[in-house]
Design an enzyme around this catalytic site. Structure first.
Site, PDB file in Angstrom:
ATOM      1  N   TRP A 108     185.929 -25.920   0.352  1.00 24.79           N
ATOM      2  CA  TRP A 108     187.160 -25.906  -0.523  1.00 24.79           C
ATOM      3  C   TRP A 108     186.875 -25.362  -1.810  1.00 24.79           C
ATOM      4  O   TRP A 108     188.016 -24.999  -2.721  1.00 24.79           O
ATOM      5  CB  TRP A 108     187.786 -27.439  -0.562  1.00 24.79           C
ATOM      6  CG  TRP A 108     186.570 -28.358  -0.902  1.00 24.79           C
ATOM      7  CD1 TRP A 108     185.948 -29.382  -0.118  1.00 24.79           C
ATOM      8  CD2 TRP A 108     186.092 -28.654  -2.269  1.00 24.79           C
ATOM      9  NE1 TRP A 108     185.180 -29.938  -0.552  1.00 24.79           N
ATOM     10  CE2 TRP A 108     185.048 -29.641  -1.816  1.00 24.79           C
ATOM     11  CE3 TRP A 108     186.163 -28.166  -3.413  1.00 24.79           C
ATOM     12  CZ2 TRP A 108     184.159 -30.432  -2.864  1.00 24.79           C
ATOM     13  CZ3 TRP A 108     185.195 -28.726  -4.490  1.00 24.79           C
ATOM     14  CH2 TRP A 108     184.201 -29.675  -3.938  1.00 24.79           C
ATOM     15  N   PRO A 153     189.355 -23.244   7.612  1.00 27.83           N
ATOM     16  CA  PRO A 153     189.457 -23.684   6.074  1.00 27.83           C
ATOM     17  C   PRO A 153     189.195 -25.007   5.896  1.00 27.83           C
ATOM     18  O   PRO A 153     189.105 -26.135   6.949  1.00 27.83           O
ATOM     19  CB  PRO A 153     190.867 -23.444   5.629  1.00 27.83           C
ATOM     20  CG  PRO A 153     191.873 -23.657   6.859  1.00 27.83           C
ATOM     21  CD  PRO A 153     190.887 -23.236   8.065  1.00 27.83           C
ATOM     22  N   GLU A 201     174.757 -21.532   4.250  1.00 20.27           N
ATOM     23  CA  GLU A 201     174.757 -21.648   2.745  1.00 20.27           C
ATOM     24  C   GLU A 201     175.335 -22.648   2.564  1.00 20.27           C
ATOM     25  O   GLU A 201     176.333 -23.409   2.313  1.00 20.27           O
ATOM     26  CB  GLU A 201     175.678 -20.583   2.020  1.00 20.27           C
ATOM     27  CG  GLU A 201     175.327 -19.829   0.747  1.00 20.27           C
ATOM     28  CD  GLU A 201     176.088 -20.661  -0.537  1.00 20.27           C
ATOM     29  OE1 GLU A 201     176.029 -21.665  -0.168  1.00 20.27           O
ATOM     30  OE2 GLU A 201     176.356 -19.876  -1.202  1.00 20.27           O
TER      31      GLU A 201
END
Length: 461
Positions: A137, A162, A231
């Site tokens: 986010w 998302p 990541e």
């Protein structure tokens, strides 16, 4: 079987803390359908020449640029970013798609030729297939571009989930991708954590995840033997020597508060020598007071992150706390606004030192020597980014080489471009974002060797 109801996720405006809408959170039928659509689109997409994939990716970049205001508006609705931050990130997203549109046409290949007598060999770079992408986010657009652009350029199709709080911008990107790239090549799958779990465990060929270390470990476990690129955040050390440039504090304050400090590579831990500790604290405190929440940077993204941030600050044993201001009007209607903050005179095992804070906060520690400063810098599990500040170039370069981080800066911080790779070590994950190297995250090499059946040339003797 009866249709499985899809729960709604309430979307909150971080600037006010009030509901701004809702989205259905995809469950197994929706995830399965999205992956199946990507699988159907895969043969035609991967069969395109690099030139044609490049042309279509350039078309997508053009659509992004033509609708830049709409992207920025959606980005701001989900994150509360100031207008200049959102606009800049839309521009960077379009640039990334253009970069990979060019990079896929100029990939270097391993050695080829007659490497074994009587045989000819070469290497093909092939796409992996359907890529499941999970986007955080803090940068809904840029992180989507970091993952999706190289994956698509390499010939894969993508199903991208998302973050629960910020689906808006990625949904628009998927609409434009349908127009520019074709049906099913890039699909947005809004939802919550359960949606992400279903996608990771689904029929995808690779998972690319950007998020917390805990969630990354779960993703790796669920992905099993499939390739995973992670990541996972950072806790960046900033080593400031006594001869640092005069603008060091202003540069660090600006980098720390960009996106309200919600960046994996943001400056987090300032480490000085004892000789410049007092002056560093004074300079940094003054610079952070100049950064005003609501004018220079936005709010934290959501209630959970705000509560976590408050817990870390409240549990810190810091003896010195410096706080900046909040602009008039910001926070009057609620929201997750937090001022720029400095914590100093705190122990090395303080929660604010050991944990990724993810907010507009810097800690300041004093080291007795350069050796001790390096030990403090490398003394946390995360190893994503770091910076060194000194006018002495040889000393700075030597010190930067000793810091355990995937990306290191000298007299700057958060300076990134599409041409340079970004990736973590240790608890910060593994894999490469950005640069042409990222194409290989989403490809696999195939060696092809052919035995030559032609008659040998006549002897010259």
């Amino acid at each position: 079987m009866p249709e499985v109801p899809v729960p709604d996720t309430t979307l909150i405006d971080p600037r006010t803390g009030r509901a701004r809408g809702s989205r259905p959170a995809a469950r197994a039928p929706q995830v399965t359908a999205a992956v199946a659509a990507a699988r159907r689109a895969l043969p035609d997409w991967r069969a395109l020449t690099p030139k044609e994939r490049s042309r279509r990716l350039h078309r997508l970049a053009t659509l992004i640029e033509e609708h830049a205001d709409a992207y920025a508006e959606r980005e701001r609705a989900g994150t509360g970013k100031p207008a200049h931050e959102a606009a800049g990130e839309v521009e960077q997203m379009a640039d990334l798609f253009r970069f990979y549109a060019g990079a896929v046409r100029a990939q270097p290949a391993p050695a080829a030729g007659a490497l074994v007598a009587g045989h000819e060999s070469w290497v093909r770079w092939e796409p992996l297939g359907v890529i499941g992408v999970v986007v955080p986010w803090n940068y809904p657009l840029m992180m989507a571009a970091w993952r999706c652009a190289p994956a698509l350029a390499a010939g894969n199709t993508v199903v991208a989930k998302p973050a629960e709080t910020t689906p808006d911008a990625l949904e628009l990107l998927a609409e434009h991708a349908r127009e520019a790239l074709g049906e099913g090549v890039l699909t947005a799958l809004p939802g919550d954590r359960e949606t992400g779990r279903l996608l990771v465990a689904g029929e995808v060929d690779m998972v690319a995840f950007t998020g917390s270390a805990g969630a990354g470990a779960e993703v790796a476990a669920r992905a099993g033997t499939r390739r995973v690129s992670l990541e996972l955040g950072g806790n960046s050390p900033v080593v400031v020597l006594p001869d640092a440039p005069e603008d060091t504090w202003a540069q660090l304050a600006a980098a720390t508060t960009y996106n309200a400090g919600q960046s994996c590579a943001v400056p987090a831990r300032v480490i000085t020598l004892r000789a410049n500790y007092a002056s560093a604290l004074a300079g940094l405190g003054a610079a952070m007071r100049e950064r005003v929440a609501g004018r220079d940077f936005g709010p934290l993204n959501n209630a959970d992150q705000a509560a976590r941030y408050d817990r870390i600050v409240a549990s810190s044993a810091a003896k010195v706390t410096v706080s900046g201001d909040t602009a008039p009007g910001a926070g009057e209607d609620g929201g997750y606004w937090r001022p720029a903050t400095v914590l100093a005179d705190l122990p090395d095992d303080d929660p604010a030192v050991l944990e990724e804070v993810f907010g507009p906060l810097l800690t300041v520690q004093a080291a007795e020597s350069v050796e001790a400063a390096v030990a403090l810098a490398n003394g946390v599990p995360q190893a994503l980014a770091a910076s060194v500040w000194t006018r002495d170039l040889p000393t700075g370069l030597a010190l930067a080489a000793r810091l355990d981080a995937g990306e290191t800066w000298l007299n700057c911080h958060l300076v990134q471009t599409a041409e340079l790779p970004h990736g973590g070590r240790g608890a910060s994950g593994h894999g490469t974002d950005l640069s042409a190297l990222a194409l290989h995250e989403y490809q696999r090499p195939k060696t092809v060797t052919a035995r030559l059946l032609m008659a040998p040339p006549p002897s010259l003797t």
